[in-house]
Motif scaffolding. Structure first.
Motif, PDB file in Angstrom:
ATOM      1  N   LEU A   1       0.833  -1.203   0.000  1.00  0.00           N
ATOM      2  CA  LEU A   1       0.000   0.000   0.000  1.00  0.00           C
ATOM      3  C   LEU A   1       0.864   1.248   0.000  1.00  0.00           C
ATOM      4  N   PHE A   2       1.949   1.217   0.778  1.00  0.00           N
ATOM      5  CA  PHE A   2       2.867   2.353   0.822  1.00  0.00           C
ATOM      6  C   PHE A   2       3.516   2.566  -0.546  1.00  0.00           C
ATOM      7  N   VAL A   3       3.997   1.487  -1.156  1.00  0.00           N
ATOM      8  CA  VAL A   3       4.641   1.585  -2.470  1.00  0.00           C
ATOM      9  C   VAL A   3       3.643   2.056  -3.524  1.00  0.00           C
ATOM     10  N   LEU A   4       2.429   1.514  -3.487  1.00  0.00           N
ATOM     11  CA  LEU A   4       1.403   1.917  -4.445  1.00  0.00           C
ATOM     12  C   LEU A   4       1.081   3.399  -4.322  1.00  0.00           C
ATOM     13  N   SER A   5       0.970   3.899  -3.085  1.00  0.00           N
ATOM     14  CA  SER A   5       0.651   5.316  -2.872  1.00  0.00           C
ATOM     15  C   SER A   5       1.764   6.212  -3.409  1.00  0.00           C
ATOM     16  N   TYR A   6       3.016   5.771  -3.249  1.00  0.00           N
ATOM     17  CA  TYR A   6       4.138   6.568  -3.759  1.00  0.00           C
ATOM     18  C   TYR A   6       4.159   6.603  -5.283  1.00  0.00           C
ATOM     19  N   PHE A   7       3.948   5.446  -5.916  1.00  0.00           N
ATOM     20  CA  PHE A   7       4.002   5.432  -7.371  1.00  0.00           C
ATOM     21  C   PHE A   7       2.771   6.076  -7.996  1.00  0.00           C
ATOM     22  N   MET A   8       1.653   6.107  -7.274  1.00  0.00           N
ATOM     23  CA  MET A   8       0.513   6.910  -7.722  1.00  0.00           C
ATOM     24  C   MET A   8       0.891   8.389  -7.743  1.00  0.00           C
ATOM     25  N   ALA A   9       1.585   8.820  -6.694  1.00  0.00           N
ATOM     26  CA  ALA A   9       2.022  10.213  -6.620  1.00  0.00           C
ATOM     27  C   ALA A   9       3.019  10.532  -7.723  1.00  0.00           C
ATOM     28  N   TYR A  10       3.968   9.623  -7.977  1.00  0.00           N
ATOM     29  CA  TYR A  10       4.945   9.846  -9.038  1.00  0.00           C
ATOM     30  C   TYR A  10       4.259   9.912 -10.406  1.00  0.00           C
ATOM     31  N   PHE A  11       3.258   9.077 -10.592  1.00  0.00           N
ATOM     32  CA  PHE A  11       2.576   8.993 -11.885  1.00  0.00           C
ATOM     33  C   PHE A  11       1.833  10.281 -12.227  1.00  0.00           C
ATOM     34  N   ASN A  12       1.483  11.056 -11.197  1.00  0.00           N
ATOM     35  CA  ASN A  12       0.735  12.291 -11.431  1.00  0.00           C
ATOM     36  C   ASN A  12       1.494  13.276 -12.318  1.00  0.00           C
ATOM     37  N   SER A  13       2.821  13.248 -12.246  1.00  0.00           N
ATOM     38  CA  SER A  13       3.621  14.211 -13.011  1.00  0.00           C
ATOM     39  C   SER A  13       3.443  14.067 -14.516  1.00  0.00           C
ATOM     40  N   CYS A  14       3.109  12.867 -14.983  1.00  0.00           N
ATOM     41  CA  CYS A  14       2.944  12.678 -16.433  1.00  0.00           C
ATOM     42  C   CYS A  14       1.481  12.675 -16.856  1.00  0.00           C
ATOM     43  N   LEU A  15       0.569  12.908 -15.923  1.00  0.00           N
ATOM     44  CA  LEU A  15      -0.849  12.919 -16.278  1.00  0.00           C
ATOM     45  C   LEU A  15      -1.301  14.250 -16.862  1.00  0.00           C
ATOM     46  N   ASN A  16      -0.713  15.346 -16.375  1.00  0.00           N
ATOM     47  CA  ASN A  16      -1.195  16.666 -16.783  1.00  0.00           C
ATOM     48  C   ASN A  16      -1.104  16.871 -18.289  1.00  0.00           C
ATOM     49  N   ALA A  17       0.010  16.422 -18.895  1.00  0.00           N
ATOM     50  CA  ALA A  17       0.154  16.579 -20.343  1.00  0.00           C
ATOM     51  C   ALA A  17      -0.938  15.809 -21.086  1.00  0.00           C
ATOM     52  N   VAL A  18      -1.320  14.649 -20.559  1.00  0.00           N
ATOM     53  CA  VAL A  18      -2.389  13.859 -21.172  1.00  0.00           C
ATOM     54  C   VAL A  18      -3.722  14.591 -21.066  1.00  0.00           C
ATOM     55  N   ILE A  19      -3.974  15.177 -19.896  1.00  0.00           N
ATOM     56  CA  ILE A  19      -5.231  15.913 -19.683  1.00  0.00           C
ATOM     57  C   ILE A  19      -5.318  17.109 -20.619  1.00  0.00           C
ATOM     58  N   TYR A  20      -4.206  17.849 -20.759  1.00  0.00           N
ATOM     59  CA  TYR A  20      -4.210  18.985 -21.685  1.00  0.00           C
ATOM     60  C   TYR A  20      -4.559  18.525 -23.098  1.00  0.00           C
ATOM     61  N   GLY A  21      -3.980  17.397 -23.507  1.00  0.00           N
ATOM     62  CA  GLY A  21      -4.232  16.901 -24.851  1.00  0.00           C
ATOM     63  C   GLY A  21      -5.654  16.433 -25.063  1.00  0.00           C
ATOM     64  N   LEU A  22      -6.259  15.828 -24.041  1.00  0.00           N
ATOM     65  CA  LEU A  22      -7.613  15.312 -24.170  1.00  0.00           C
ATOM     66  C   LEU A  22      -8.670  16.408 -24.149  1.00  0.00           C
ATOM     67  N   LEU A  23      -8.446  17.434 -23.339  1.00  0.00           N
ATOM     68  CA  LEU A  23      -9.488  18.429 -23.096  1.00  0.00           C
ATOM     69  C   LEU A  23      -9.274  19.767 -23.798  1.00  0.00           C
ATOM     70  N   ASN A  24      -8.099  19.986 -24.371  1.00  0.00           N
ATOM     71  CA  ASN A  24      -7.823  21.282 -24.985  1.00  0.00           C
ATOM     72  C   ASN A  24      -7.473  21.091 -26.457  1.00  0.00           C
ATOM     73  N   GLN A  25      -8.262  21.699 -27.324  1.00  0.00           N
ATOM     74  CA  GLN A  25      -8.075  21.525 -28.765  1.00  0.00           C
ATOM     75  C   GLN A  25      -6.739  22.089 -29.234  1.00  0.00           C
ATOM     76  N   ASN A  26      -6.319  23.208 -28.666  1.00  0.00           N
ATOM     77  CA  ASN A  26      -5.051  23.809 -29.070  1.00  0.00           C
ATOM     78  C   ASN A  26      -3.871  22.891 -28.751  1.00  0.00           C
TER      79      ASN A  26
END
Length: 289
Positions: A216-241
């Motif tokens: 659970l501790f390891v999973l929580s840490y890698f969830m946190a690390y994974f957040n850094s690469c999510l924002n670029a995906v969100i921008y691409g999915l929700l923003n046409q520009n």
């Protein structure tokens, strides 16, 4: 002006990819830290810079969107170029100030469970509680307040609850707000488990820590690390520009000569005519929701 904070958030996300992540990969391959204590401290510092910089920039974006939508008459005065640059500098100054105490407490240590040098939750109970409250609870409370106020205004305008309301919301404003709202929600989801574990451990380390499964501790840490690469995906999915720019970058990587064609074309068109601000994406026709 709010886009400055979006760029700043992107920089915060990129910090971990430049230095800490390669060292984490090295530690995984060697099954232990082999880079020495200096690199461990630098890696932990940059990791904290990225995390705290992200949440502080998300907070600044929320405040910016709140002022833009809910206090539009004062927005140009509050967020002119000079003030916005000052707010941006203040955001990063607070970020650095929030990280420096780690060196005095000695909380930046290598954790073999996650193969990285990071903040240790068991070094100081009071400091861990302070970190969770100041770096997570308070910023998320501010962001929640701002976005709730925006949602209330959007609902009022949409359903004409306020008959005297002359507020106009453009489609682009709503899309930008939804994009940053999703970024905020994902940050809270990804970093929430790790912060709650840290808060629980700091309250009663001797009793709580042995009962937290390592997975659970390891999973929580890698969830946190994974957040850094999510924002670029969100921008691409929700923003046409962003989608258009992503496609252009991919095409350029496949055929580099397209880059020179676009640059030369842009320079030629720029000399022929100057585009009118009336046809930009941010100034399209207003809609009544």
């Amino acid at each position: 002006m709010g886009n400055i904070f979006v760029v700043s958030l992107s920089v915060a996300d990129l910090v971990v990819a430049v230095y800490p992540y390669p060292l984490i990969l090295s530690a995984i391959f060697h099954n232990g830290w082999t880079m020495g204590n200096v690199h461990c401290q630098i890696s932990g510092f940059l990791m904290g810079l990225s995390v705290i910089g992200s949440i502080f920039n998300i907070t600044a974006i929320a405040i910016n969107r709140y002022c833009y939508i809910c206090h539009s008459l004062q927005y140009d005065k509050l967020f002119n170029l000079k003030n916005t640059c000052c707010y941006l500098c203040l955001t990063w100054i607070l970020t650095v100030v929030a990280i420096v105490p780690n060196f005095f407490v000695g909380s930046l240590q290598y954790d073999p469970r996650i193969y990285s040098c990071t903040f240790s939750q068991t070094v100081s109970t009071s400091y861990t509680i302070t970190v969770v409250v100041v770096h997570f609870v308070v910023p998320l409370s501010i962001v929640t307040f701002c976005y709730l106020r925006i949602w209330v205004l959007v609902i009022q305008v949409k359903h004409r609850v306020r008959q005297d309301c002359k507020q106009k919301l453009r489609a682009a404003d709503i899309r930008n707000f939804l994009t940053m709202f999703v970024v905020f929600v994902l940050f809270a989801v990804c970093w929430g488990p790790l912060n709650f574990i840290g808060l629980a451990v700091s309250i009663n380390p001797s009793k709580v820590q042995p009962h937290i499964p390592e997975w659970l501790f390891v999973l929580s840490y890698f969830m946190a690390y994974f957040n850094s690469c999510l924002n670029a995906v969100i921008y691409g999915l929700l923003n046409q520009n962003f989608r258009k720019e992503y496609k252009r970058i991919l095409l350029t990587l496949r055929t580099p000569r397209l880059l020179f064609i676009d640059v030369s074309k842009g320079g030629t068109e720029g000399m022929k005519s100057k585009p009118s601000p009336a046809v930009t994406n941010n100034n399209q026709a207003e809609i009544h929701l």
